[in-house]
Design an enzyme around this catalytic site. Sequence first.
Site, PDB file in Angstrom:
ATOM      1  N   TYR A 197      40.281  47.474  38.410  1.00  0.00           N
ATOM      2  CA  TYR A 197      41.178  46.362  38.085  1.00  0.00           C
ATOM      3  C   TYR A 197      40.442  45.541  37.030  1.00  0.00           C
ATOM      4  CZ  TYR A 197      44.308  42.387  39.326  1.00  0.00           C
ATOM      5  OH  TYR A 197      45.226  41.364  39.332  1.00  0.00           O
TER       6      TYR A 197
ATOM      7  N   TYR B  66      30.903  36.314  40.204  1.00  0.00           N
ATOM      8  CA  TYR B  66      30.003  35.209  40.515  1.00  0.00           C
ATOM      9  C   TYR B  66      28.638  35.498  39.882  1.00  0.00           C
ATOM     10  CZ  TYR B  66      27.586  31.367  42.816  1.00  0.00           C
ATOM     11  OH  TYR B  66      26.854  30.231  43.055  1.00  0.00           O
TER      12      TYR B  66
ATOM     13  N   THR C 258      45.706  39.735  42.647  1.00  0.00           N
ATOM     14  CA  THR C 258      45.677  38.341  42.207  1.00  0.00           C
ATOM     15  C   THR C 258      46.991  37.655  42.581  1.00  0.00           C
ATOM     16  OG1 THR C 258      44.267  39.051  40.396  1.00  0.00           O
ATOM     17  CG2 THR C 258      45.242  36.863  40.220  1.00  0.00           C
TER      18      THR C 258
ATOM     19  N   LYS D 269      44.079  49.486  36.427  1.00  0.00           N
ATOM     20  CA  LYS D 269      45.107  48.488  36.163  1.00  0.00           C
ATOM     21  C   LYS D 269      44.518  47.517  35.154  1.00  0.00           C
ATOM     22  CE  LYS D 269      47.563  44.473  37.563  1.00  0.00           C
ATOM     23  NZ  LYS D 269      47.574  43.251  38.377  1.00  0.00           N
TER      24      LYS D 269
END
Lengths: 307, 307, 307, 307
Positions: B137, B111, B48, B165
Amino acid sequence: MTALHLSGVVPPLVTPLTSSYDVDVASLARLVGYQLAGGVAGVFVLGTSGEGTFLTDEQRQVVLETVVGEVAGQVPVLAGVIDTSTARSGAHVVAACKVGVDGVVATAPFYAATHPAEISRHFERLASAAEVPLFAYDIPARVGTKLPASVLLDLGERGVLAGVKDSSGDETSLRRLVLDRPAGFTVMTGSELTVDSALSFGVDGVVPGLGNVDPAGYVRLFDAVAAGGLAVARSEQDRLFRLFEIIEVADRSRMGASSAALGAFKAALYLLGVIGCPLTAYPSIPLNDDEIAGIGSLLTRAGLLAG
Amino acid sequence: MTALHLSGVVPPLVTPLTSSYDVDVASLARLVGYQLAGGVAGVFVLGTSGEGTFLTDEQRQVVLETVVGEVAGQVPVLAGVIDTSTARSGAHVVAACKVGVDGVVATAPFYAATHPAEISRHFERLASAAEVPLFAYDIPARVGTKLPASVLLDLGERGVLAGVKDSSGDETSLRRLVLDRPAGFTVMTGSELTVDSALSFGVDGVVPGLGNVDPAGYVRLFDAVAAGGLAVARSEQDRLFRLFEIIEVADRSRMGASSAALGAFKAALYLLGVIGCPLTAYPSIPLNDDEIAGIGSLLTRAGLLAG
Amino acid sequence: MTALHLSGVVPPLVTPLTSSYDVDVASLARLVGYQLAGGVAGVFVLGTSGEGTFLTDEQRQVVLETVVGEVAGQVPVLAGVIDTSTARSGAHVVAACKVGVDGVVATAPFYAATHPAEISRHFERLASAAEVPLFAYDIPARVGTKLPASVLLDLGERGVLAGVKDSSGDETSLRRLVLDRPAGFTVMTGSELTVDSALSFGVDGVVPGLGNVDPAGYVRLFDAVAAGGLAVARSEQDRLFRLFEIIEVADRSRMGASSAALGAFKAALYLLGVIGCPLTAYPSIPLNDDEIAGIGSLLTRAGLLAG
Amino acid sequence: MTALHLSGVVPPLVTPLTSSYDVDVASLARLVGYQLAGGVAGVFVLGTSGEGTFLTDEQRQVVLETVVGEVAGQVPVLAGVIDTSTARSGAHVVAACKVGVDGVVATAPFYAATHPAEISRHFERLASAAEVPLFAYDIPARVGTKLPASVLLDLGERGVLAGVKDSSGDETSLRRLVLDRPAGFTVMTGSELTVDSALSFGVDGVVPGLGNVDPAGYVRLFDAVAAGGLAVARSEQDRLFRLFEIIEVADRSRMGASSAALGAFKAALYLLGVIGCPLTAYPSIPLNDDEIAGIGSLLTRAGLLAG
């Protein structure tokens, strides 16, 4: 960019897949034929119903080429260019224009949080890259952001956007767009279930996922409103309301809502003989035989399948 | 897949851009050097903070090649393969493995709405495509879905995931992962601000966006906890807490939260002479000169820049 | 308003009910005794765990009188004055002060949407009506609004608020309060599961719902941190983490999350012989015998109940 | 419980306040007269527009007595009994029935999280306490829970609920209620802006906050749809759509959305000479003189006030 004022029924085509998750070109061609026979005013590929975000760039290309070829200019073809950022959507714009679509349809950027000013910049750059009209796609349930009416209207007035597909479910915002839009700005609703109302207050057309299954029904509904026959329209809408219950057949405790809805559309098209395999894109859980049979019962009830 | 047990500070590298929005290879190389000099235990690219979802496939490739080349095996390189679906993320996995990264890091699909069983299928297929360990993640603010601890632990026990993470901000869930994880399962926190706590209750390391700016500070914090010096650790954490105020300098009424935060990291690295241009990826609104100067003041206060 | 600086373990007492949904005064008195024997530093009545928003004004009055009478000045008694508006919470403030509580605890207004400036006005008026210190209760999951740290700190500096009970789950915001608070401003965490961390970075105490069941455990945890014994504290926190699994025993498909959690606390106290009936307030679905037995097994595992 | 089938325009009356935050009885009586002169089919007091959750029990009593007295049986009076729990709402039911209202209107419980089965129990007990018909009030933006159509329909079939006021903004769910409801079950929409559509697909009536300001406009709209004059109805709806812009006049950066909307309704009634003071309930920030003047301009534009 040439003008493109849409009107009528423009179904967001599903993408038929083979059992090995390839694009099923023959089924896709049959689906195009089924839609044209139903009287649709256009088709929209690689949208949410088209599982565009599930497909690789190569698969998107196959879909574009197949549909543009099969439609062969009989109605406009719109292509979704949905991706996380301007640069990535822009690449889809270029690819779709090369194939010869008549319009492209983009959401706001997603994954990263964006500001309305950033959303405007996004559409401005996409419009400058497109050789065809650009439409906004407002689907906050997926993108996480509602496109503000003020942003859409401003972009419409400046000629950046040719129109919007509104799948927000916010009828008030939709009505504001209709009331305040500049001349030539197309407003389409993505709703399956409030189409008679939306057409009555002035939207130009409808992009219903359920239109994959029953394009002729939506065309009758559209024509009834256009002819002032609101009682007929309401009755047709009510029938389609019942047909939409196919999305509730699959067990939501074992699959996502998208899988259940798109799986239902594909199962119906499979049962109707339009496509060869009801599979949805990986990693979606497929419907089982009982669920597909349940959808068959609802098709029969709706008069689409012999009992 | 070989094992990779991470520990320590693994910053999620920003992607420096030129004024024409290309990847700034020279700046990226300097950033790698700055991190290695700071003592980091690894680097994470295309996450990110790395604006991975903004970049084209070609730009991602440049980032991977540059960082793998510059790091030259001194520490592990992890690569984000974040995309909307299994097929699309899978293509990034293959590309990253070819370049020679040491691990890949994937979110759930986004999405489209997904179900935990679909998320498991997603990670299973990605792991089978990867030649290196796969990490999950968890960043629900972006993906829209919290990865359930039960799913992560099950995938860990089955050898699908090498670790996670956690950028969920949910300390309770993080603690459950630490308590219940199988042997060898790495748990890293993405928090900038509760690192001393997380290390104290057993996480293996930290992936702090702010580590781009002050890698040495996070390394001192990690080392202090490892040495049992919690008062020193808390003091270092408090200093970094204050430094993190750089993300509040830019005016949120004219840009998104991502632009303000990543713009702050890049502005700081620009002022520190590490990168050549503070621009964030299009369509993000850039910080103005006053905002960059304000960040400079906070760097001075934190002892990173001469006054 | 006199000062009241809280420190230590201050459980939010459940409200025992009879099978006919009256306040069970005898059980409530025993619960107070159980808490005092466990070494708590105070008690908080009519909070979320106390089902304050479920009770009529008359029932609230019975709770206040019973607890103030039983505590008899041995530790401070705090009273929730949670209601939808300033006028309605203000009436609870007056009632609680008449009974002789030592502090009152108020959320932001809810049901109607409010602005931070309106939240400030709310606390200002409540403070002026209270003869005892006023504490803010930050519980966005119930109220729909996170109390901004800037508002809390401003009200603290102006002497409107004596402190805050933070049940937001946002450890970063909690840490900011600790770093920036004015002298004498109490910060308590409502977390059950990250108490060792929170105490380590400086919160004054804890208001754990699970403290109803195991007050002595939380007191040992608090004392361990105070004595610098972080390994002991972490071990005690881990044991309480496991004990908290009692809230997952009841079937969430047939009752709400509140019913499952509060029902678990009450079932545990019932099994421990502290209260006479495990019923939660109407319309909550009660736990069944199997669920209560499952909670018993977890109490045994935690060493609280003979096997 | 006697039957009460509502139809037509039933505005949710605001509660006029004096400058010292007391109920302004004379203004409330004038407001009732203004509504009856406008041709309304009923009035609804102590709802969201009525700031019912802001008022003390004593103030609620004054409102009930004033309105029941002024209406004097000319139209039905419905009373909100909105509160956090069954026991608390039940006390309001008893109070309202004593005063002689014709129906009571309850939301789901809020603050605590509830399950559909608990919501059913809530309405069942309230219905058994009421001497008049009970209506459900579906307003998820305030309560945090959407009342499921299946729950509403089941309660309707069992005679627990006489109907529903739907302020969810979910036109699809509203349409399902209309399609599937049992005989005699009233469905009212709380929308101000999609009334022609809702009436066209079969709702019985409308409970518009804006009806406080222009009851005659909504009555004309209702009558036009009933007479089959959809073009007239759409034109009247569009005029009311523009009038609704009064809620956007006040500065949202300094007050909450509720304060801005209710403040606009009250400011308009003040300018029209119906009520004596535009104040909203504490702690709402009041509109300033410029904002009130801006609302006056919009009233003039809508033909309600001389320029």
